[in-house]
Motif scaffolding. Structure first.
Motif, mmCIF file in Angstrom:
data_model
loop_
_atom_site.group_PDB
_atom_site.id
_atom_site.type_symbol
_atom_site.label_atom_id
_atom_site.label_comp_id
_atom_site.label_asym_id
_atom_site.label_seq_id
_atom_site.Cartn_x
_atom_site.Cartn_y
_atom_site.Cartn_z
ATOM 1 N N THR A 240 -1.060 4.388 6.657
ATOM 2 C CA THR A 240 0.067 4.157 5.766
ATOM 3 C C THR A 240 0.763 5.499 5.555
ATOM 4 N N MET A 241 2.089 5.532 5.688
ATOM 5 C CA MET A 241 2.830 6.795 5.554
ATOM 6 C C MET A 241 3.914 6.651 4.493
ATOM 7 N N GLY A 242 4.760 7.677 4.385
ATOM 8 C CA GLY A 242 5.791 7.658 3.355
ATOM 9 C C GLY A 242 6.695 6.448 3.460
ATOM 10 N N THR A 243 7.293 6.243 4.644
ATOM 11 C CA THR A 243 8.192 5.106 4.853
ATOM 12 C C THR A 243 7.819 4.297 6.093
ATOM 13 N N ARG A 244 6.757 4.691 6.796
ATOM 14 C CA ARG A 244 6.340 3.988 8.017
ATOM 15 C C ARG A 244 5.179 3.057 7.719
ATOM 16 N N ALA A 245 5.167 1.922 8.411
ATOM 17 C CA ALA A 245 4.184 0.881 8.116
ATOM 18 C C ALA A 245 2.766 1.270 8.505
ATOM 19 N N GLY A 246 2.619 2.070 9.570
ATOM 20 C CA GLY A 246 1.270 2.359 10.047
ATOM 21 C C GLY A 246 0.675 1.154 10.751
ATOM 22 N N GLU A 247 -0.612 0.932 10.541
ATOM 23 C CA GLU A 247 -1.335 -0.127 11.244
ATOM 24 C C GLU A 247 -0.709 -1.490 10.973
ATOM 25 N N ILE A 248 -0.311 -2.182 12.038
ATOM 26 C CA ILE A 248 0.262 -3.531 11.920
ATOM 27 C C ILE A 248 0.053 -4.261 13.236
ATOM 28 N N ASP A 249 -0.272 -5.519 13.148
ATOM 29 C CA ASP A 249 -0.528 -6.335 14.334
ATOM 30 C C ASP A 249 0.734 -6.458 15.179
ATOM 31 N N ALA A 250 0.568 -6.362 16.496
ATOM 32 C CA ALA A 250 1.724 -6.486 17.396
ATOM 33 C C ALA A 250 2.406 -7.833 17.238
ATOM 34 N N GLY A 251 1.628 -8.865 16.905
ATOM 35 C CA GLY A 251 2.220 -10.176 16.684
ATOM 36 C C GLY A 251 3.157 -10.187 15.491
ATOM 37 N N ALA A 252 2.803 -9.409 14.446
ATOM 38 C CA ALA A 252 3.678 -9.311 13.281
ATOM 39 C C ALA A 252 4.982 -8.606 13.641
ATOM 40 N N VAL A 253 4.894 -7.605 14.510
ATOM 41 C CA VAL A 253 6.097 -6.895 14.956
ATOM 42 C C VAL A 253 7.000 -7.845 15.744
ATOM 43 N N ASP B 128 11.618 1.630 5.716
ATOM 44 C CA ASP B 128 11.546 0.847 4.485
ATOM 45 C C ASP B 128 10.127 0.403 4.137
ATOM 46 N N SER B 129 9.138 0.892 4.838
ATOM 47 C CA SER B 129 7.762 0.429 4.669
ATOM 48 C C SER B 129 6.892 1.525 4.046
ATOM 49 N N GLY B 130 5.608 1.518 4.334
ATOM 50 C CA GLY B 130 4.706 2.553 3.840
ATOM 51 C C GLY B 130 4.660 2.596 2.316
ATOM 52 N N LEU B 131 4.520 3.803 1.776
ATOM 53 C CA LEU B 131 4.449 3.977 0.322
ATOM 54 C C LEU B 131 5.696 3.444 -0.368
ATOM 55 N N LEU B 132 6.858 3.650 0.261
ATOM 56 C CA LEU B 132 8.106 3.159 -0.310
ATOM 57 C C LEU B 132 8.103 1.640 -0.401
ATOM 58 N N GLY B 133 7.730 0.983 0.691
ATOM 59 C CA GLY B 133 7.728 -0.471 0.710
ATOM 60 C C GLY B 133 6.699 -1.061 -0.239
ATOM 61 N N LEU B 134 5.513 -0.458 -0.307
ATOM 62 C CA LEU B 134 4.452 -0.980 -1.169
ATOM 63 C C LEU B 134 4.781 -0.794 -2.643
ATOM 64 N N SER B 135 5.337 0.359 -2.977
ATOM 65 C CA SER B 135 5.604 0.659 -4.387
ATOM 66 C C SER B 135 6.923 0.072 -4.871
ATOM 67 N N GLY B 136 7.881 -0.091 -3.946
ATOM 68 C CA GLY B 136 9.216 -0.507 -4.341
ATOM 69 C C GLY B 136 9.965 0.561 -5.110
ATOM 70 N N GLN B 137 9.418 1.801 -5.098
ATOM 71 C CA GLN B 137 10.002 2.873 -5.901
ATOM 72 C C GLN B 137 10.379 4.093 -5.063
ATOM 73 N N THR B 138 9.389 4.663 -4.395
ATOM 74 C CA THR B 138 9.577 5.960 -3.761
ATOM 75 C C THR B 138 8.515 6.185 -2.699
ATOM 76 N N ALA B 139 8.815 7.084 -1.775
ATOM 77 C CA ALA B 139 7.826 7.514 -0.781
ATOM 78 C C ALA B 139 7.131 8.801 -1.211
ATOM 79 N N ASP B 140 7.514 9.355 -2.352
ATOM 80 C CA ASP B 140 6.997 10.639 -2.813
ATOM 81 C C ASP B 140 5.687 10.433 -3.563
ATOM 82 N N MET B 141 4.584 10.975 -3.042
ATOM 83 C CA MET B 141 3.274 10.819 -3.653
ATOM 84 C C MET B 141 3.217 11.407 -5.063
ATOM 85 N N ARG B 142 3.956 12.469 -5.301
ATOM 86 C CA ARG B 142 3.946 13.072 -6.633
ATOM 87 C C ARG B 142 4.547 12.119 -7.657
#
Length: 364
Positions: free
Chosen positions: A226-239, A258-272
């Motif tokens: 899981t990254m700031g805005t990248r999805a990371g691990e995801i099934d090829a079928g989902a892609v 639009d994914s990663g920390l930003l997508g999960l939180s709905g707020q920001t990709a900034d860990m701080r």
């Protein structure tokens, strides 16, 4: 004394630093908002607004900024670029020749969000300073020691699959970490080291006897953690499902931006900012980040046949103690493992390699 300008060019920004022959950083300079509302920041001075319609204009401004600080173009001995993807053929840091430039261009389909901007930087500087040597260091190079079973996807041998493999990224960071490990820690490099480069882009690397044997990123910097805005691990079928529903361009944007920390939180990709938030979604995003680090760490440990040490680097790895503590707690099953925090030094490492090539005798 030789001066090397190290360049990391993106779509809308160029980050650059000048290193002297002793590998001391003498100046940092950044062009921001290229093609948008431009600005130039020289050293620690505030950024000033400046029209930067393209990379060539941005480099013209960067060179002018260097001159304003007393560094003339003639003072530079070389420019060294971070290049994300070297394709199947380029791994070692090398001088940019027409053949090397062509190989970087050929790798553009493998890194469409990165390599075109690296090429724009190379071409802009070649036009502005045609006599100045340029070098390229590749983020994929360190992982070329991965065994074939780690690199290859289970795809048939066909022309259209020939370049589809796990290349791995953040290699410059990992190679620098290995080189600087003893100097930074006063300890010998562990035979089996789990290295964690954690930032807006994040990956793990299994380093066995100083060489990469496995890493979490694969064909592109999109895979793995899981990254700031990248999805990371995801099934090829989902892609494939996303592409069918949204179309290719919209699916690419969702997965990369639009994914990663930003997508999960709905707020920001900034860990701080996530750490300071009392939102349940923010807490979940941080937990998701740590969970997938420790889950995929198990695979890296298996690839090395065990573990003797853990090294954290990158912005989050160096500065977020809560993430480090969570990851180490999740890995207690592996034993009492020593751990270190090692500051990232990618630019310095690129400068070192460029200086070494400058000093190398010409082939006979």
């Amino acid at each position: 004394m030789a001066l090397v300008l190290v360049v990391n060019a993106g779509s809308s920004s160029i980050k650059a630093a000048v290193f002297d022959g002793g590998l001391s950083e003498t100046l940092r300079i950044e062009a921001q908002g290229i093609g948008q509302t431009g600005a130039l920041r020289v050293g620690k001075a505030p950024a000033r607004a400046l029209a930067l319609p393209d990379h060539r204009t941005a480099f013209t401004a960067i060179l002018a900024g260097l001159r304003d600080t007393g560094i003339a173009t003639a003072d530079l001995s070389a420019v060294a670029h971070r290049v994300v993807h070297g394709g199947p053929d380029l791994g070692e840091t090398t001088e940019v020749t027409p053949a090397v430039r062509a190989a970087i261009a050929a790798a553009q389909p493998l890194a469409p969000l990165h390599n075109p901007h690296h090429l724009s930087a190379i071409d802009a500087l070649a036009a502005l300073m045609p006599e100045l040597p340029q070098y390229a260091a590749f983020d994929t190079g360190f992982h070329r020691t991965n065994p074939a079973v780690a690199r290859r996807y289970a795809l048939p041998e066909r022309p259209e699959t020939a370049d589809l493999r796990r290349y791995g990224f953040h290699g410059i960071s990992y190679e620098s970490l290995v080189r600087n490990f003893t100097a930074q820690t006063d300890a010998d490099l562990p035979p089996r080291l789990l290295a964690l480069h954690l930032g807006n882009g994040a990956s793990l690397c299994a380093i066995h006897e100083g060489q990469s044997v496995a890493t979490t990123m694969g064909f592109s910097p999109l895979g793995g953690l899981t990254m700031g805005t990248r999805a990371g691990e995801i099934d090829a079928g989902a892609v494939l499902h996303l592409v069918g529903d949204l179309g290719l361009e919209a699916a690419q944007r969702l997965l990369h931006h639009d994914s990663g920390l930003l997508g999960l939180s709905g707020q920001t990709a900034d860990m701080r900012q996530l750490a300071e938030s009392d939102s349940e979604r923010a807490r979940f995003a941080r937990d998701h980040f740590c969970y997938w680090i420790t889950r995929q760490a198990g695979a890296m440990i298996a690839a090395m046949g065990g573990i003797d040490g853990i090294a954290f680097t990158g912005g989050i790895g160096e500065n977020d103690s809560a993430v480090r503590e969570k990851v180490l707690a999740n890995l207690r099953w592996a034993g009492n493992i020593p751990s270190w925090v090692i500051p990232a030094a990618e630019e310095k490492h690129i400068a070192r390699q460029a200086l070494a090539l400058l000093k190398a005798p010409a082939p006979s």
